[in-house]
Design an enzyme around this catalytic site. Structure first.
Site, PDB file in Angstrom:
ATOM      1  CG  ASP A  25      -1.792   1.252   1.266  1.00  0.00           C
ATOM      2  OD1 ASP A  25      -2.822   1.238   0.577  1.00  0.00           O
ATOM      3  OD2 ASP A  25      -1.448   2.228   1.964  1.00  0.00           O
ATOM      4  CE1 TYR A  66       0.521   8.329   2.414  1.00  0.00           C
ATOM      5  CE2 TYR A  66       1.169   6.121   1.782  1.00  0.00           C
ATOM      6  CZ  TYR A  66       0.299   6.966   2.425  1.00  0.00           C
ATOM      7  OH  TYR A  66      -0.805   6.455   3.070  1.00  0.00           O
ATOM      8  CD  GLU A 101      10.610 -10.742  15.566  1.00  0.00           C
ATOM      9  OE1 GLU A 101       9.782 -10.960  16.473  1.00  0.00           O
ATOM     10  OE2 GLU A 101      11.335 -11.629  15.085  1.00  0.00           O
ATOM     11  CD  GLN A 151      11.383  -1.402  12.413  1.00  0.00           C
ATOM     12  OE1 GLN A 151      11.292  -0.966  11.257  1.00  0.00           O
ATOM     13  NE2 GLN A 151      11.396  -0.604  13.458  1.00  0.00           N
TER      14      GLN A 151
END
Length: 333
Positions: free
Chosen positions: A49, A54, A292, A289
């Protein structure tokens, strides 16, 4: 990785979606961003996404380059349109002109022939909804997008858009709201309305801008390099950095351990327990990250654990459905 249908559509997406808001093209260098995307693919994530706004388009460019060479049919690429992408009066909103120009810009930056899910990033109070939905219908019929979604729309706005989408015979299948253990404003109105209409939620900020990871401790300054110390991200996390909130979040640690999850995994697993949620969007600045967070997919939390979480957080949870309306922008002057 586990997978779910997006609402009642035939589109199947990964329970964990990878998002690059506030990261790619701004906070994270491209090499690190590409490593995160590779980690997402390795973890089985297929849903990505982004949005044209952005990092002023750079996030789409980074994502497009990182996904180049992947089997396109095996990916679900989602982007959004609404916020300003240039200085002109028509470089924003949901007018036919802006949608028609924005979809072509997103396709170019993402280096793809079509978008799987094209989303209205906010409701546009200055453009007739009929104009917006007709423009989206033209995008779908041109083969530039397969499905249509919205983001942070109220239940009333979603219902009106869905009615027009049915008349136009285009698939409006998703809403992208903020949702977490702490921010539950969609539960009373948006989720029930969406469930009735067959619309799935792809939720953002399931870890409340990082607060639900437990890295922000009560009585302690934010850790160096965290979002709270970043010029761009600090504004978004500030609302949660109150001592009462941090103290309550600290009490979730033993509950996460009980479930065999990290605090972040518990937070992501929690939003996925809501049957109206199709996926949770996770961002990352480091590949570990991603690894996990992806472990939250498929986790099941029992009723006693969910009740214990509610008991801990209840005094600091935000539930007012009217706050969804507060997220809708004011009409432009």
């Amino acid at each position: 990785m586990e997978f779910r249908h997006l609402g009642r559509s035939g589109l199947v997406i990964s329970e964990i979606a990878y998002g690059n808001w506030l990261t790619h093209g701004s906070q994270v260098e491209e090499e690190a961003a590409a490593a995160c995307i590779r980690a997402a693919l390795d973890a089985g994530i297929t849903t990505f996404d982004t949005a044209d706004v952005y990092a002023e388009g750079r996030a789409e460019e980074v994502l497009g380059r990182a996904l180049r060479g992947e089997r396109r049919a095996g990916l679900e690429i989602c982007t959004k349109v609404y916020f300003p992408v240039g200085p002109g009066r028509n470089d924003r909103g949901l007018s036919r002109k802006h949608i028609a120009e924005s979809i072509d810009g997103s396709l170019r930056r993402l280096q793809t022939d079509y978008i799987d899910l094209y989303q209205a990033h906010r409701y546009d109070p200055e453009t007739p909804l009929e104009e917006t939905m007709t423009a989206f219908a033209d995008v779908v019929r041109a083969g530039k997008a397969l499905y249509i979604g919205v983001s942070e729309w109220t239940a009333e706005q979603i219902r009106a858009a869905h009615g027009l989408a049915r008349e136009l015979r285009i698939p409006l299948v998703s809403n992208q709201p903020q949702y977490s253990m702490l921010w539950r404003v969609i539960e009373d109105e948006v989720v029930p309305t969406s469930a009735e209409l067959g619309i799935g939620q792809i939720v953002w900020s399931p870890i409340a801008q990082g607060v639900l990871t437990g890295k922000y401790r009560p009585g302690t300054p934010p850790p160096a390099g965290s979002r709270a110390t970043d010029e761009t991200g600090a504004n978004f996390v500030a609302r949660w950095l109150r001592e009462d909130v941090l103290a309550r979040v600290e009490q979730l640690r033993p509950l996460a351990e009980q479930a065999g999850l990290s605090p972040a995994q518990l937070a992501v697993a929690w939003v996925l327990q809501n049957p109206g949620v199709s996926a949770a969007i996770m961002g990352a600045s480091r590949p570990e990250q991603v690894v996990e967070n992806a472990k939250a997919a498929g986790a099941r939390l029992d009723a006693d654990l969910l009740a214990a979480i509610d008991e801990v957080l209840d005094p600091v949870v935000v539930r007012d459905p009217a706050l969804t309306k507060a997220n809708a922008p004011k009409a432009r002057k």
